[in-house]
Motif scaffolding. Structure first.
Motif, PDB file in Angstrom:
ATOM      1  N   ALA A  51      12.362  40.614  78.704  1.00 33.17           N
ATOM      2  CA  ALA A  51      12.975  40.118  79.932  1.00 33.17           C
ATOM      3  C   ALA A  51      12.179  39.003  80.614  1.00 33.17           C
ATOM      4  O   ALA A  51      12.618  38.473  81.639  1.00 33.17           O
ATOM      5  CB  ALA A  51      13.179  41.282  80.911  1.00 33.17           C
ATOM      6  N   CYS A  71      18.410  42.508  82.480  1.00 32.81           N
ATOM      7  CA  CYS A  71      18.898  41.152  82.177  1.00 32.81           C
ATOM      8  C   CYS A  71      20.402  40.993  82.403  1.00 32.81           C
ATOM      9  O   CYS A  71      20.949  39.917  82.167  1.00 32.81           O
ATOM     10  CB  CYS A  71      18.570  40.792  80.734  1.00 32.81           C
ATOM     11  SG  CYS A  71      16.812  40.609  80.412  1.00 32.81           S
ATOM     12  N   ARG A 122      14.549  36.450  77.809  1.00 28.46           N
ATOM     13  CA  ARG A 122      14.894  35.721  79.035  1.00 28.46           C
ATOM     14  C   ARG A 122      13.738  34.782  79.358  1.00 28.46           C
ATOM     15  O   ARG A 122      12.635  35.237  79.640  1.00 28.46           O
ATOM     16  CB  ARG A 122      15.131  36.749  80.153  1.00 28.46           C
ATOM     17  CG  ARG A 122      15.790  36.187  81.384  1.00 28.46           C
ATOM     18  CD  ARG A 122      16.233  37.280  82.333  1.00 28.46           C
ATOM     19  NE  ARG A 122      15.124  38.077  82.825  1.00 28.46           N
ATOM     20  CZ  ARG A 122      15.116  38.751  83.965  1.00 28.46           C
ATOM     21  NH1 ARG A 122      16.187  38.744  84.729  1.00 28.46           N
ATOM     22  NH2 ARG A 122      14.074  39.455  84.339  1.00 28.46           N
ATOM     23  N   LEU A 182      18.425  33.873  77.494  1.00 28.67           N
ATOM     24  CA  LEU A 182      18.865  33.660  78.868  1.00 28.67           C
ATOM     25  C   LEU A 182      17.815  32.737  79.476  1.00 28.67           C
ATOM     26  O   LEU A 182      16.615  32.941  79.281  1.00 28.67           O
ATOM     27  CB  LEU A 182      18.921  34.977  79.647  1.00 28.67           C
ATOM     28  CG  LEU A 182      19.851  36.060  79.101  1.00 28.67           C
ATOM     29  CD1 LEU A 182      19.764  37.306  79.975  1.00 28.67           C
ATOM     30  CD2 LEU A 182      21.284  35.559  79.055  1.00 28.67           C
ATOM     31  N   ASP A 191      21.256  30.852  83.404  1.00 29.46           N
ATOM     32  CA  ASP A 191      21.749  32.231  83.416  1.00 29.46           C
ATOM     33  C   ASP A 191      21.245  33.010  84.610  1.00 29.46           C
ATOM     34  O   ASP A 191      21.802  34.046  84.968  1.00 29.46           O
ATOM     35  CB  ASP A 191      21.282  32.948  82.144  1.00 29.46           C
ATOM     36  CG  ASP A 191      21.787  32.268  80.895  1.00 29.46           C
ATOM     37  OD1 ASP A 191      22.991  32.383  80.619  1.00 29.46           O
ATOM     38  OD2 ASP A 191      20.984  31.601  80.203  1.00 29.46           O
TER      39      ASP A 191
END
Ligand SMILES: [Zn+2]
Length: 388
Positions: free
Chosen positions: A59, A343, A103, A130, A169
């Motif tokens: 993440a 996420c 992410r 992301l 995102d």
């Protein structure tokens, strides 16, 4: 249809007791999980004495950071082509370690969006990404060198709008100082309540979640009050110690705030405090967070310094979490289903269940007993394709 046979299965939530777990994949999606022989016509791949898990979700990474002692300096002298090449290499290393979703919470010049498009087209190049783009920070604040400096509410609103138009995102805001940037102190605030409220309002107007880099206890409280969706690091440091206020944690649980703990350094699980009292106090706070009932991701912050190479860092984070006293299955959830929830992808990745994306990791050994097994990668599948 592809049938993957393994010895042990962790489905992203718990170990599943089955004699011969077999996962059926079709069209990049998990079709079924069964105990026994696959249906006729399915192509069987026997993964041998392995544990099959969902592909890992990291993440919090920085593909643009090169994990050297001077990430800021090496970034400053890299032109965009050099940086992009570095990010592509980092994305590949991330996937090699079984991380199928990552992410990126801070790049320069929105280069992460280019890598995101490339790995979406060619799953073997890297994880699903992301991307936040350059983090929003104050002038001279933590990570200012990534280009996201703003001053005042109007500039914050413009910065969010710009990010939304570029197609990020998630919006990342540097709420407190950090260790990486000279002159920046983790326990100090970078924005006031009016600015924090503005960034949340504007981001939500565009349907984007907001996550805040927050080391300071005051910063966590301010971000939660402003309505931030997520908190990164969450170390609760103060000028003279660490204070993880149970009342604040209860507020976060009630609000559904998602927390990303950044743990683990290569070669050193890092969960024990190492005799440093401040570090030990931070770890005590993180232990409290992990047991608080708030959705928690364990993430690597890969790239941000030595001992944080892209890829393998995340597995060390799981070991560090176990060293904190978190049960191995809960630590594994924090890099699979829990991280997917943090996420905003809980309905697509992080679990081995029908309808989920066929992102999978097979490792030698049993990470639900010995978390170090997570580093012994046997196979990686992304979107139903075997990529390693
Ligand atoms: Zn970071």
């Amino acid at each position: 249809m592809l049938a993957l046979r393994t010895r042990r299965l962790f489905d992203g939530v718990r170990p599943v007791p089955m004699a011969r777990p077999t996962v059926l994949l079709s069209g990049g999606v998990i079709e079924a999980v069964l105990d026994g022989p696959p249906p006729r016509g399915a192509e069987l791949v026997d993964l041998g004495d392995t544990t099959l898990l969902p592909g890992l979700v990291d993440a919090h990474v920085h593909l643009a950071f090169d994990a050297t002692p001077d990430t800021m300096g090496s970034l400053a002298v890299a032109d965009d082509d050099t940086l992009l090449a570095r990010m592509r290499t980092a994305a590949t290393a991330t996937l090699d370690a079984g991380v199928t979703t990552a992410r990126d919470l801070g790049d320069r010049g929105y280069l992460g969006l280019r890598v995101r498009a490339e790995t979406a087209d060619a799953p073997h190049l890297g994880p699903r990404l992301l991307v936040a783009g350059p983090p929003i920070t104050s002038y001279g604040g933590h990570c200012w060198f990534l280009g996201g400096e703003v001053d005042g509410v109007d500039a914050i609103r413009a910065a969010v709008r710009h990010r939304a138009e570029r197609g990020v995102d998630v919006v990342k805001v540097v709420v407190t100082g950090g260790q990486l940037t000279p002159g920046s102190l983790p326990h100090e605030m970078q924005f006031g309540p009016v600015e924090l409220a503005a960034v949340v309002r504007e981001s939500h107007r565009y349907g984007l979640p907001v996550t805040g880099h927050c080391h300071a206890a005051d910063g966590v409280a301010a971000a939660v009050s402003a309505g931030f969706d997520g908190i990164e690091h969450c170390t609760f440091v103060t000028a003279d110690g660490v204070h993880a206020d149970p009342a604040l944690l209860a507020r976060m649980a009630a609000a559904g705030t998602r927390i990303t703990l950044t743990l683990g350094t290569v070669g050193n699980g890092g969960g024990g405090g190492g005799g440093d009292p401040r570090r030990a106090a931070v770890h005590a706070a993180l232990r409290r967070v992990a047991g608080s009932g708030v959705p928690v991701a364990c993430a690597s912050d890969a790239g941000c310094g030595p001992g944080k190479p892209h890829g393998s860092s995340l597995a060390y984070g799981v070991e560090a979490m176990v060293d904190l006293g978190v049960p191995p299955t809960a630590a594994l959830r924090a890099v699979t289903s829990g991280a997917a929830q943090v996420c905003g992808l809980a309905d697509r990745v992080g679990r081995i269940a029908p309808g989920y994306d066929a992102d999978l990791l097979a490792v030698h050994g049993d990470p639900t007993v010995e978390p170090g097994a997570l580093r012994r990668v046997a196979a990686v599948l992304r979107a139903g394709q075997r990529v390693r």
